[in-house]
Design a protein around this motif. Structure first.
Motif, short mmCIF file in Angstrom:
data_model
loop_
_atom_site.label_atom_id
_atom_site.label_comp_id
_atom_site.label_asym_id
_atom_site.label_seq_id
_atom_site.Cartn_x
_atom_site.Cartn_y
_atom_site.Cartn_z
N GLY A 151 0.80 -1.23 0.00
CA GLY A 151 0.00 0.00 0.00
C GLY A 151 0.84 1.27 0.00
O GLY A 151 0.29 2.37 0.13
N ALA A 152 2.15 1.15 -0.14
CA ALA A 152 3.02 2.33 -0.19
C ALA A 152 3.16 2.82 -1.62
O ALA A 152 2.96 2.05 -2.57
CB ALA A 152 4.39 1.98 0.37
N VAL A 153 3.52 4.09 -1.77
CA VAL A 153 3.72 4.63 -3.11
C VAL A 153 4.98 4.02 -3.71
O VAL A 153 6.06 4.09 -3.12
CB VAL A 153 3.82 6.17 -3.08
CG1 VAL A 153 4.11 6.71 -4.47
CG2 VAL A 153 2.53 6.78 -2.54
N ALA A 154 4.84 3.42 -4.88
CA ALA A 154 5.98 2.79 -5.56
C ALA A 154 6.66 3.75 -6.51
O ALA A 154 7.85 3.60 -6.81
CB ALA A 154 5.51 1.56 -6.34
N GLY A 155 5.90 4.73 -7.02
CA GLY A 155 6.47 5.66 -7.98
C GLY A 155 5.47 6.70 -8.41
O GLY A 155 4.34 6.76 -7.90
N TRP A 156 5.90 7.49 -9.40
CA TRP A 156 5.16 8.70 -9.80
C TRP A 156 5.15 8.84 -11.31
O TRP A 156 6.11 8.42 -11.98
CB TRP A 156 5.83 9.92 -9.17
CG TRP A 156 5.98 9.80 -7.69
CD1 TRP A 156 7.05 9.24 -7.03
CD2 TRP A 156 5.04 10.17 -6.68
NE1 TRP A 156 6.83 9.28 -5.67
CE2 TRP A 156 5.61 9.84 -5.43
CE3 TRP A 156 3.77 10.76 -6.72
CZ2 TRP A 156 4.94 10.09 -4.23
CZ3 TRP A 156 3.12 11.02 -5.52
CH2 TRP A 156 3.70 10.68 -4.28
N ALA A 157 4.12 9.46 -11.83
CA ALA A 157 4.03 9.68 -13.27
C ALA A 157 3.26 10.97 -13.53
O ALA A 157 2.63 11.53 -12.63
CB ALA A 157 3.34 8.50 -13.94
N VAL A 158 3.30 11.41 -14.77
CA VAL A 158 2.50 12.54 -15.22
C VAL A 158 1.25 11.99 -15.89
O VAL A 158 1.34 11.09 -16.74
CB VAL A 158 3.28 13.40 -16.24
CG1 VAL A 158 2.43 14.58 -16.70
CG2 VAL A 158 4.59 13.88 -15.65
N GLY A 159 0.10 12.50 -15.52
CA GLY A 159 -1.15 12.08 -16.15
C GLY A 159 -1.97 13.27 -16.57
O GLY A 159 -1.72 14.40 -16.14
N VAL A 160 -2.93 13.02 -17.45
CA VAL A 160 -3.91 14.05 -17.82
C VAL A 160 -5.30 13.48 -17.57
O VAL A 160 -5.64 12.41 -18.07
CB VAL A 160 -3.74 14.50 -19.29
CG1 VAL A 160 -4.88 15.43 -19.70
CG2 VAL A 160 -2.40 15.24 -19.46
N ASP A 161 -6.05 14.17 -16.72
CA ASP A 161 -7.43 13.81 -16.38
C ASP A 161 -8.33 14.46 -17.42
O ASP A 161 -8.74 15.60 -17.26
CB ASP A 161 -7.72 14.30 -14.95
CG ASP A 161 -9.19 14.27 -14.58
OD1 ASP A 161 -9.98 13.61 -15.28
OD2 ASP A 161 -9.54 14.93 -13.57
N LEU A 162 -8.58 13.74 -18.53
CA LEU A 162 -9.46 14.29 -19.57
C LEU A 162 -10.89 14.32 -19.03
O LEU A 162 -11.34 13.38 -18.37
CB LEU A 162 -9.37 13.45 -20.85
CG LEU A 162 -8.04 13.54 -21.60
CD1 LEU A 162 -8.04 12.57 -22.79
CD2 LEU A 162 -7.76 14.96 -22.07
N THR A 163 -11.59 15.40 -19.34
CA THR A 163 -12.89 15.68 -18.72
C THR A 163 -13.88 16.19 -19.77
O THR A 163 -13.55 17.10 -20.53
CB THR A 163 -12.72 16.76 -17.62
OG1 THR A 163 -11.78 16.29 -16.66
CG2 THR A 163 -14.03 17.10 -16.95
N ARG A 164 -15.08 15.58 -19.78
CA ARG A 164 -16.17 16.17 -20.58
C ARG A 164 -16.78 17.27 -19.71
O ARG A 164 -17.68 17.02 -18.90
CB ARG A 164 -17.23 15.11 -20.89
CG ARG A 164 -16.86 14.07 -21.95
CD ARG A 164 -17.92 12.99 -21.92
NE ARG A 164 -17.91 12.08 -23.04
CZ ARG A 164 -18.17 10.77 -22.92
NH1 ARG A 164 -18.44 10.24 -21.72
NH2 ARG A 164 -18.18 10.00 -23.97
#
Ligand code: MN
Length: 217
Positions: free
Chosen positions: A91-104
Motif C-alpha cells: 500500500g506504499a507509493v511505488a512511484g510517480w508519473a505525469v497524467g492528464v485527467d481528460l474531462t467532458r
C-alpha cells in the motif's frame, strides 16, 4: 482451471522508466480541486476542506505514446495535468508519473447542476493518458507542473501549490479504500484548464518525471 465465457480483458499497464517490467493498473482514483486557484476557477471556495474523490476504470489509461480519441457526447473536452501516485506492494507509493485527467466539462457541469454522478464526465474510455512511471521517491515535492497545447503554455504551477500534498492525498484515499498494488491516484490539477480539439498536440510535464505527449485523434 477457470473456464471463461470469453477471454478476460488484458491488464492495463504503465511502462516504467529504466525497467523492462510494467506496472499493472488495478483502478484509478482521482482527487478533485486540490489546487486553490483551480478550485476558484471552478467557482468553489478553496478552503482546506476534506478532499473528495472520483474514479476512472483501469482501462481508461492511454499509454506508450498512444493518442486518445476525442470522446463522443461532448462539445467541451478539457485537459487537466496531474501528478499521479502509483501504489505498490504494502500500500506504499511505488512511484510517480505525469497524467492528464481528460474531462467532458459540459457533462460535468450538467451533473453538478443536477447533483448527479460524474462517471460520464470523468470515467469515459481513454480518459486517462499517463506517462511512464518513475520508481522511488518524488524527485522534487515542489517541482514545476505544466501543460502546453500546440506549444502554447496553458497550465503552469508547482506541486507546492497543492492544498493537500501527495502523501496526504494517498493517506486520505486510504481511509476510503483499502489501497492495493496497482492503484493509481491522480492528485488534482492546477489552474488554467481549458478545451482540446481534434488534432491538438498536448505536452504535460512535471520536473523530474518523464514528459507525457499525445495528440487528440
Ligand atoms: Mn482532475
Amino acid at each position: 482451471m477457470t473456464s471463461y465465457l470469453f477471454a478476460p480483458a488484458p491488464t492495463p499497464s504503465l511502462p516504467i522508466v529504466g525497467d523492462a517490467r510494467r506496472f499493472p493498473v488495478r483502478r484509478i482514483l482521482c482527487v478533485g480541486q486540490n489546487y486553490a486557484a483551480h478550485a476558484r476557477e471552478m467557482g468553489n471556495d478553496p478552503a482546506r476542506q476534506e478532499p473528495f474523490f472520483f474514479s476512472k476504470p483501469a482501462d481508461a489509461v492511454v499509454v506508450d505514446g498512444a493518442n486518445p480519441a476525442y470522446p463522443s457526447a461532448t462539445e467541451n473536452l478539457h485537459f487537466e495535468v496531474e501528478l499521479v501516485a502509483a501504489i505498490g506492494e504494502g500500500g506504499a507509493v511505488a512511484g510517480w508519473a505525469v497524467g492528464v485527467d481528460l474531462t467532458r466539462r459540459d457533462l460535468q457541469a450538467k451533473a453538478k447542476e443536477k447533483g448527479r454522478p460524474w462517471d460520464a464526465a470523468k470515467g469515459f474510455d481513454q480518459s486517462a493518458p499517463c506517462g511512464a512511471l518513475t520508481l522511488g521517491a518524488l524527485p522534487d515535492p515542489a517541482a514545476a507542473i505544466a501543460l502546453t497545447v500546440n506549444g502554447e503554455t496553458k497550465q503552469s504551477s508547482t506541486l507546492a501549490e497543492m492544498i493537500w500534498n501527495p502523501v496526504e492525498i494517498v493517506e486520505k484515499a486510504g481511509t476510503l479504500w483499502a489501497l492495493q498494488p496497482g492503484d493509481l491516484i491522480f492528485t488534482g490539477t492546477p489552474e488554467g484548464v481549458g478545451p482540446l480539439m481534434r488534432g491538438d498536440a498536448v505536452e504535460a510535464r512535471i520536473e523530474g518525471l518523464e514528459t507525457l505527449r499525445f495528440t487528440v485523434k
